[in-house]
Design a protein around this motif. Structure first.
Motif, PDB file in Angstrom:
ATOM      1  N   LEU A 122       0.752  -1.293   0.164  1.00  0.00           N
ATOM      2  CA  LEU A 122      -0.011  -0.023   0.010  1.00  0.00           C
ATOM      3  C   LEU A 122       0.705   1.045   0.054  1.00  0.00           C
ATOM      4  O   LEU A 122       0.711   2.288  -0.657  1.00  0.00           O
ATOM      5  N   ARG A 123       1.752   1.306   0.957  1.00  0.00           N
ATOM      6  CA  ARG A 123       2.745   2.351   1.064  1.00  0.00           C
ATOM      7  C   ARG A 123       3.475   2.576  -0.289  1.00  0.00           C
ATOM      8  O   ARG A 123       3.662   3.646  -0.722  1.00  0.00           O
ATOM      9  N   PHE A 124       4.145   1.280  -0.832  1.00  0.00           N
ATOM     10  CA  PHE A 124       4.683   1.332  -2.079  1.00  0.00           C
ATOM     11  C   PHE A 124       4.112   2.323  -3.182  1.00  0.00           C
ATOM     12  O   PHE A 124       4.352   3.053  -3.852  1.00  0.00           O
ATOM     13  N   PHE A 125       2.654   1.807  -3.206  1.00  0.00           N
ATOM     14  CA  PHE A 125       1.821   2.388  -4.530  1.00  0.00           C
ATOM     15  C   PHE A 125       1.523   3.804  -4.323  1.00  0.00           C
ATOM     16  O   PHE A 125       1.255   4.453  -5.019  1.00  0.00           O
ATOM     17  N   ARG A 126       1.150   4.138  -3.054  1.00  0.00           N
ATOM     18  CA  ARG A 126       1.043   5.654  -2.208  1.00  0.00           C
ATOM     19  C   ARG A 126       2.339   6.418  -3.138  1.00  0.00           C
ATOM     20  O   ARG A 126       1.772   7.471  -3.443  1.00  0.00           O
ATOM     21  N   LYS A 172      18.204  10.761   2.593  1.00  0.00           N
ATOM     22  CA  LYS A 172      18.385   9.884   3.519  1.00  0.00           C
ATOM     23  C   LYS A 172      18.453   8.425   2.521  1.00  0.00           C
ATOM     24  O   LYS A 172      19.236   7.552   2.952  1.00  0.00           O
ATOM     25  N   VAL A 173      17.649   8.069   1.732  1.00  0.00           N
ATOM     26  CA  VAL A 173      17.556   6.978   1.075  1.00  0.00           C
ATOM     27  C   VAL A 173      18.452   7.096  -0.404  1.00  0.00           C
ATOM     28  O   VAL A 173      18.340   6.175  -1.312  1.00  0.00           O
ATOM     29  N   GLY A 174      19.067   8.157  -0.436  1.00  0.00           N
ATOM     30  CA  GLY A 174      20.095   8.181  -1.439  1.00  0.00           C
ATOM     31  C   GLY A 174      19.555   8.730  -2.891  1.00  0.00           C
ATOM     32  O   GLY A 174      19.926   8.526  -3.781  1.00  0.00           O
ATOM     33  N   ILE A 175      18.367   9.497  -2.752  1.00  0.00           N
ATOM     34  CA  ILE A 175      17.520  10.377  -3.763  1.00  0.00           C
ATOM     35  C   ILE A 175      17.584  11.807  -3.975  1.00  0.00           C
ATOM     36  O   ILE A 175      17.512  12.632  -2.843  1.00  0.00           O
ATOM     37  N   ASN A 176      18.492  12.111  -4.829  1.00  0.00           N
ATOM     38  CA  ASN A 176      18.701  13.921  -4.911  1.00  0.00           C
ATOM     39  C   ASN A 176      16.900  14.331  -5.077  1.00  0.00           C
ATOM     40  O   ASN A 176      16.399  13.743  -6.251  1.00  0.00           O
ATOM     41  N   PRO A 179      14.904   5.110 -10.445  1.00  0.00           N
ATOM     42  CA  PRO A 179      14.872   3.634 -10.628  1.00  0.00           C
ATOM     43  C   PRO A 179      13.684   2.885  -9.402  1.00  0.00           C
ATOM     44  O   PRO A 179      13.710   3.516  -8.484  1.00  0.00           O
ATOM     45  N   PRO A 180      13.271   1.775  -9.965  1.00  0.00           N
ATOM     46  CA  PRO A 180      11.999   1.096  -9.147  1.00  0.00           C
ATOM     47  C   PRO A 180      12.601   0.772  -7.657  1.00  0.00           C
ATOM     48  O   PRO A 180      11.669   1.090  -6.609  1.00  0.00           O
ATOM     49  N   ARG A 190      12.600   1.769  -1.562  1.00  0.00           N
ATOM     50  CA  ARG A 190      13.655   2.158  -0.349  1.00  0.00           C
ATOM     51  C   ARG A 190      12.786   3.404   0.258  1.00  0.00           C
ATOM     52  O   ARG A 190      12.545   3.553   1.479  1.00  0.00           O
ATOM     53  N   LEU A 191      12.280   4.259  -0.675  1.00  0.00           N
ATOM     54  CA  LEU A 191      11.770   5.580  -0.004  1.00  0.00           C
ATOM     55  C   LEU A 191      10.212   5.144   0.666  1.00  0.00           C
ATOM     56  O   LEU A 191      10.177   5.820   1.793  1.00  0.00           O
ATOM     57  N   SER A 192       9.654   4.107   0.053  1.00  0.00           N
ATOM     58  CA  SER A 192       8.422   3.731   0.727  1.00  0.00           C
ATOM     59  C   SER A 192       8.661   3.257   1.905  1.00  0.00           C
ATOM     60  O   SER A 192       7.871   3.306   2.957  1.00  0.00           O
ATOM     61  N   GLN A 193       9.713   2.482   2.234  1.00  0.00           N
ATOM     62  CA  GLN A 193      10.111   1.777   3.575  1.00  0.00           C
ATOM     63  C   GLN A 193      10.494   2.673   4.566  1.00  0.00           C
ATOM     64  O   GLN A 193      10.252   2.704   5.559  1.00  0.00           O
ATOM     65  N   GLU A 194      11.023   3.967   4.234  1.00  0.00           N
ATOM     66  CA  GLU A 194      11.496   4.809   4.913  1.00  0.00           C
ATOM     67  C   GLU A 194       9.987   5.411   5.753  1.00  0.00           C
ATOM     68  O   GLU A 194      10.183   6.092   6.707  1.00  0.00           O
TER      69      GLU A 194
END
Ligand code: SAM
Length: 291
Positions: free
Chosen positions: A224-228, A262-266, A275-276, A281-285
């Motif tokens: 759910l979090r990933f898709f959101r 924090k998750v390495g995304i500019n 990338p996917p 990683r972002l959704s897990q944060e």
């Protein structure tokens, strides 16, 4: 029954007094070579259970039934049921379910139809379909969002959608559908299909995509979090990912920027450059955060 001959198909439709519905994406395949190729690319073995979406007049269904142990075919159009009874009624391993594939729980219908005495309870199954094009994206999203126990999908769709699904980060076609498909599976275009092999021919060219689903044990909450997060990131494609996420999720921009770093995304990138895996990683944060 030489069902893939356009003449036979037209005769059967005429006998049942049927006209095909453009709104339901009813473009039926009339080329045996293409049908056989779809079945070959699906890599079905005689122990497999297959879910078909939109059997139409049953052309593909018959070939699937030869290759697989069981075929469950979900058809929305009641008017096609007598046709399917005529074209697949002699096959002991085919069940036709009259339902809207967008509404139905695939795992549940497979358990009901191939579980119990049939021995397929809880086992992975394959999806093979010449999809109604209006519902391609919702049906694909549904499989990944629900986390159904599907091992592979071999799906005919509009060529442009196939290109979006396989598009790489940084390209114009890369979007939320590409992220979802590439995070949860390995999608490959395995066949290009011209308009002329359909009756009636659609307006667009088609392609068959084979998705090999990856093993992954995301909980329903993680999905759910990933898709959101993915949908929020692509909500405004022209903005930076930080702006887009902050706007769509109603969050403070500086907080979003912190999490992205924090998750390495500019934070200044656009969603289409990410990338996917990074979306995951972002959704897990999000866990335990204030999102
Ligand atoms: N499988 C057949 C073939 O290859 O010739 C027919 C494919 S045709 C492109 C799509 C089929 O999906 C039609 O039979 C249509 O009635 C059915 N369909 C459309 N929307 C559907 C839905 N929401 N759920 C289930 N079937 C649907």
């Amino acid at each position: 029954m030489n069902l893939w001959s356009p003449t036979t198909l037209k005769e059967i439709l005429a006998k049942h007094n049927l006209t095909l519905s453009h709104g339901l994406g009813q473009h039926f395949l009339t080329d045996f070579g293409i049908l056989a190729k779809i079945v070959e690319k699906a890599e079905i073995n005689s122990d497999n259970a297959v879910l078909e979406i939109g059997p139409g007049a049953g052309v593909l269904t018959r070939l699937l039934a030869q290759a697989a142990k069981y075929v469950v075919a979900i058809e929305i159009d009641k008017k096609l049921l007598p046709v399917l009874a005529e074209t697949t009624g002699d096959l002991g391993n085919v069940v036709v379910v009259n339902a809207d594939a967008r509404e139905i729980d695939f795992d549940r219908v497979m358990t009901e139809r191939t579980g119990g005495e049939f021995g397929f309870e809880g086992k992975p199954y394959l999806i093979v379909a010449n999809l109604p094009y209006y519902a391609t994206s919702p049906l694909i999203f549904k499989v990944f969002e629900e986390g159904y126990r599907v091992s592979s999908m071999t799906l005919m769709m509009q060529k442009e959608v196939a290109e979006r699904i396989t598009a790489k980060p940084g390209s114009k076609a890369y979007g939320s559908l590409s992220v979802a498909c590439q995070y949860f599976s390995e999608p490959r275009i395995v066949l290009k299909v011209p308009r002329t092999v359909f009756f009636p021919p659609p307006e667009v060219e088609s392609a068959v995509v084979r998705f090999t689903l990856k093993e992954n044990c995301l909980s329903s909450e993680e999905r759910l979090r990933f898709f959101r997060v993915v949908r929020a990131a692509f909500a405004t494609r022209r903005k930076t990912v930080a702006k887009s996420l902050a706007g769509a999720l109603n969050l403070e921009r500086h907080y979003v920027e912190e999490v992205l770093l924090k998750v390495g995304i500019n934070p200044n990138l656009r969603a289409e450059q990410i990338p996917p895996e990074s979306f995951y990683r972002l959704s897990q944060e999000v866990v335990g955060g204030k999102w």
